[in-house]
Scaffold this motif. Structure first.
Motif, mmCIF file in Angstrom:
data_model
loop_
_atom_site.group_PDB
_atom_site.id
_atom_site.type_symbol
_atom_site.label_atom_id
_atom_site.label_comp_id
_atom_site.label_asym_id
_atom_site.label_seq_id
_atom_site.Cartn_x
_atom_site.Cartn_y
_atom_site.Cartn_z
ATOM 1 N N GLU A 51 0.839 -1.197 0.000
ATOM 2 C CA GLU A 51 0.000 0.000 0.000
ATOM 3 C C GLU A 51 0.879 1.254 0.000
ATOM 4 O O GLU A 51 2.021 1.217 0.455
ATOM 5 C CB GLU A 51 -0.893 0.007 1.238
ATOM 6 C CG GLU A 51 -1.916 -1.102 1.257
ATOM 7 C CD GLU A 51 -2.904 -0.982 0.114
ATOM 8 O OE1 GLU A 51 -3.416 0.131 -0.131
ATOM 9 O OE2 GLU A 51 -3.159 -2.012 -0.544
ATOM 10 N N PRO A 52 0.335 2.369 -0.472
ATOM 11 C CA PRO A 52 1.084 3.630 -0.392
ATOM 12 C C PRO A 52 1.423 3.981 1.060
ATOM 13 O O PRO A 52 0.627 3.735 1.969
ATOM 14 C CB PRO A 52 0.124 4.664 -0.990
ATOM 15 C CG PRO A 52 -0.800 3.868 -1.852
ATOM 16 C CD PRO A 52 -0.942 2.534 -1.157
ATOM 17 N N ILE A 53 2.602 4.531 1.253
ATOM 18 C CA ILE A 53 3.040 4.963 2.583
ATOM 19 C C ILE A 53 2.346 6.279 2.911
ATOM 20 O O ILE A 53 2.308 7.199 2.095
ATOM 21 C CB ILE A 53 4.569 5.167 2.617
ATOM 22 C CG1 ILE A 53 5.304 3.887 2.213
ATOM 23 C CG2 ILE A 53 5.021 5.667 3.980
ATOM 24 C CD1 ILE A 53 5.125 2.724 3.140
ATOM 25 N N THR A 54 1.803 6.366 4.104
ATOM 26 C CA THR A 54 1.158 7.583 4.576
ATOM 27 C C THR A 54 2.010 8.158 5.703
ATOM 28 O O THR A 54 2.241 7.483 6.710
ATOM 29 C CB THR A 54 -0.257 7.268 5.109
ATOM 30 O OG1 THR A 54 -1.001 6.628 4.077
ATOM 31 C CG2 THR A 54 -0.963 8.523 5.547
ATOM 32 N N PHE A 55 2.510 9.380 5.507
ATOM 33 C CA PHE A 55 3.353 9.998 6.532
ATOM 34 C C PHE A 55 3.141 11.503 6.554
ATOM 35 O O PHE A 55 2.677 12.094 5.589
ATOM 36 C CB PHE A 55 4.842 9.689 6.292
ATOM 37 C CG PHE A 55 5.412 10.318 5.055
ATOM 38 C CD1 PHE A 55 5.972 11.593 5.084
ATOM 39 C CD2 PHE A 55 5.388 9.639 3.847
ATOM 40 C CE1 PHE A 55 6.493 12.178 3.934
ATOM 41 C CE2 PHE A 55 5.910 10.211 2.691
ATOM 42 C CZ PHE A 55 6.470 11.479 2.738
ATOM 43 N N THR A 56 3.478 12.083 7.676
ATOM 44 C CA THR A 56 3.478 13.528 7.867
ATOM 45 C C THR A 56 4.714 13.850 8.694
ATOM 46 O O THR A 56 5.095 13.080 9.561
ATOM 47 C CB THR A 56 2.224 13.991 8.625
ATOM 48 O OG1 THR A 56 1.071 13.601 7.887
ATOM 49 C CG2 THR A 56 2.200 15.501 8.805
ATOM 50 N N GLY A 57 5.316 15.001 8.420
ATOM 51 C CA GLY A 57 6.466 15.388 9.215
ATOM 52 C C GLY A 57 6.769 16.860 9.067
ATOM 53 O O GLY A 57 6.294 17.516 8.139
ATOM 54 N N THR A 58 7.569 17.366 9.987
ATOM 55 C CA THR A 58 7.994 18.761 9.945
ATOM 56 C C THR A 58 9.431 18.815 9.456
ATOM 57 O O THR A 58 10.311 18.141 10.010
ATOM 58 C CB THR A 58 7.882 19.403 11.340
ATOM 59 O OG1 THR A 58 6.523 19.274 11.783
ATOM 60 C CG2 THR A 58 8.268 20.872 11.306
ATOM 61 N N LEU A 59 9.661 19.605 8.410
ATOM 62 C CA LEU A 59 10.994 19.755 7.845
ATOM 63 C C LEU A 59 11.887 20.569 8.772
ATOM 64 O O LEU A 59 11.408 21.262 9.668
ATOM 65 C CB LEU A 59 10.914 20.445 6.485
ATOM 66 C CG LEU A 59 10.132 19.727 5.395
ATOM 67 C CD1 LEU A 59 10.079 20.582 4.135
ATOM 68 C CD2 LEU A 59 10.729 18.364 5.097
ATOM 69 N N ASP A 60 13.178 20.536 8.502
ATOM 70 C CA ASP A 60 14.123 21.325 9.285
ATOM 71 C C ASP A 60 13.886 22.831 9.121
ATOM 72 O O ASP A 60 14.385 23.622 9.898
ATOM 73 C CB ASP A 60 15.569 20.956 8.951
ATOM 74 C CG ASP A 60 15.895 21.028 7.474
ATOM 75 O OD1 ASP A 60 15.050 21.476 6.675
ATOM 76 O OD2 ASP A 60 17.018 20.621 7.113
ATOM 77 N N THR A 61 13.076 23.210 8.139
ATOM 78 C CA THR A 61 12.706 24.619 7.932
ATOM 79 C C THR A 61 11.446 25.013 8.695
ATOM 80 O O THR A 61 11.074 26.176 8.710
ATOM 81 C CB THR A 61 12.455 24.876 6.437
ATOM 82 O OG1 THR A 61 11.365 24.028 6.010
ATOM 83 C CG2 THR A 61 13.688 24.614 5.602
ATOM 84 N N GLY A 62 10.778 24.010 9.296
ATOM 85 C CA GLY A 62 9.535 24.267 10.018
ATOM 86 C C GLY A 62 8.293 23.986 9.194
ATOM 87 O O GLY A 62 7.190 23.932 9.735
ATOM 88 N N GLU A 63 8.435 23.792 7.893
ATOM 89 C CA GLU A 63 7.306 23.492 7.011
ATOM 90 C C GLU A 63 6.833 22.061 7.246
ATOM 91 O O GLU A 63 7.628 21.151 7.447
ATOM 92 C CB GLU A 63 7.743 23.668 5.555
ATOM 93 C CG GLU A 63 6.687 23.370 4.529
ATOM 94 C CD GLU A 63 7.232 23.440 3.102
ATOM 95 O OE1 GLU A 63 6.493 23.041 2.199
ATOM 96 O OE2 GLU A 63 8.384 23.867 2.910
ATOM 97 N N VAL A 64 5.505 21.865 7.211
ATOM 98 C CA VAL A 64 4.929 20.533 7.364
ATOM 99 C C VAL A 64 4.719 19.934 5.976
ATOM 100 O O VAL A 64 4.204 20.603 5.075
ATOM 101 C CB VAL A 64 3.597 20.592 8.142
ATOM 102 C CG1 VAL A 64 2.936 19.219 8.197
ATOM 103 C CG2 VAL A 64 3.831 21.122 9.554
ATOM 104 N N VAL A 65 5.160 18.667 5.815
ATOM 105 C CA VAL A 65 4.957 17.943 4.558
ATOM 106 C C VAL A 65 4.277 16.617 4.866
ATOM 107 O O VAL A 65 4.289 16.146 5.997
ATOM 108 C CB VAL A 65 6.283 17.678 3.804
ATOM 109 C CG1 VAL A 65 6.929 18.968 3.358
ATOM 110 C CG2 VAL A 65 7.228 16.831 4.620
#
Length: 192
Positions: A51-65
């Motif tokens: 299945e497709p991987i589902t993830f969320t995270g905050t980059l080192d710049t503070g932006e959420v992806v």
């Protein structure tokens, strides 16, 4: 009962002689602080991908992806941290590969498994890394990948197809850039 005990003793003796690379690394006592991969490659045929991987995270710049930020594009994900010697060695190769493929729409994303944002940014500046990294000190991004093809060593590099499914894994340091390039090329050529 003596026969069973003798057989049990023989099995235990033989199993103690079997190679166990994780135990060998621990016994080496070099205090490197990580389990190294061996550079082995796993490639998953298109019909066999999970299945497709589902993830969320905050980059080192503070932006959420999230995974949605990359859908429709091939994504190379590298699990790393700043004090990891193999991570330092492969960083220039990963950046060069990113530069080679970015005009083809291939995206790169680091997942820093130990460091704070400032340390990750300093690493990127020192090694010339221009693609973003998630700061994953809580392990949430790693956990998202664990059910499919776990990043069992640091570094680990995954290639995800346009649907967000794991298509390939390099466990440990990328020993030859042409291997990563071949994996990316095959996924880029997948039917859309």
């Amino acid at each position: 009962m003596a026969v069973v005990t003798g057989i049990t003793a023989a099995i235990l003796t033989l199993s103690a002689c079997a190679p166990d690379t994780l135990s060998d690394q621990y016994r080496a006592g070099d205090d490197k602080g990580y389990i190294a991969g061996d550079g082995s490659v796993l490639e998953i045929a298109e019909p066999d991908r999970g299945e497709p991987i589902t993830f969320t995270g905050t980059l080192d710049t503070g932006e959420v992806v999230s995974d949605g930020s990359y859908r429709g594009r091939v994504l190379v994900v590298n699990f790393w941290y700043a004090a990891c010697a193999p991570c330092r060695l492969e960083a220039p190769d990963l950046e060069a590969t990113y530069q080679t493929y970015r005009d083809q729409g291939v995206q790169f994303l680091g997942i820093n498994v130990r460091d704070q944002a400032a340390t990750a940014r300093e690493f990127a500046a020192t090694f010339g890394v221009t693609y973003p990294s998630i700061i994953d000190t809580d392990g949430a991004a790693q956990l998202a990948f664990a059910g499919q093809v776990a990043p069992n060593a640091v570094p680990t590099t995954l290639v995800l197809d346009r649907e967000g499914r794991v298509a390939a894994r390099i466990l440990g340091r990328i020993l030859d850039v042409s291997t990563l390039e071949a994996l990316i090329d095959r996924v880029v050529k997948d039917p859309e």
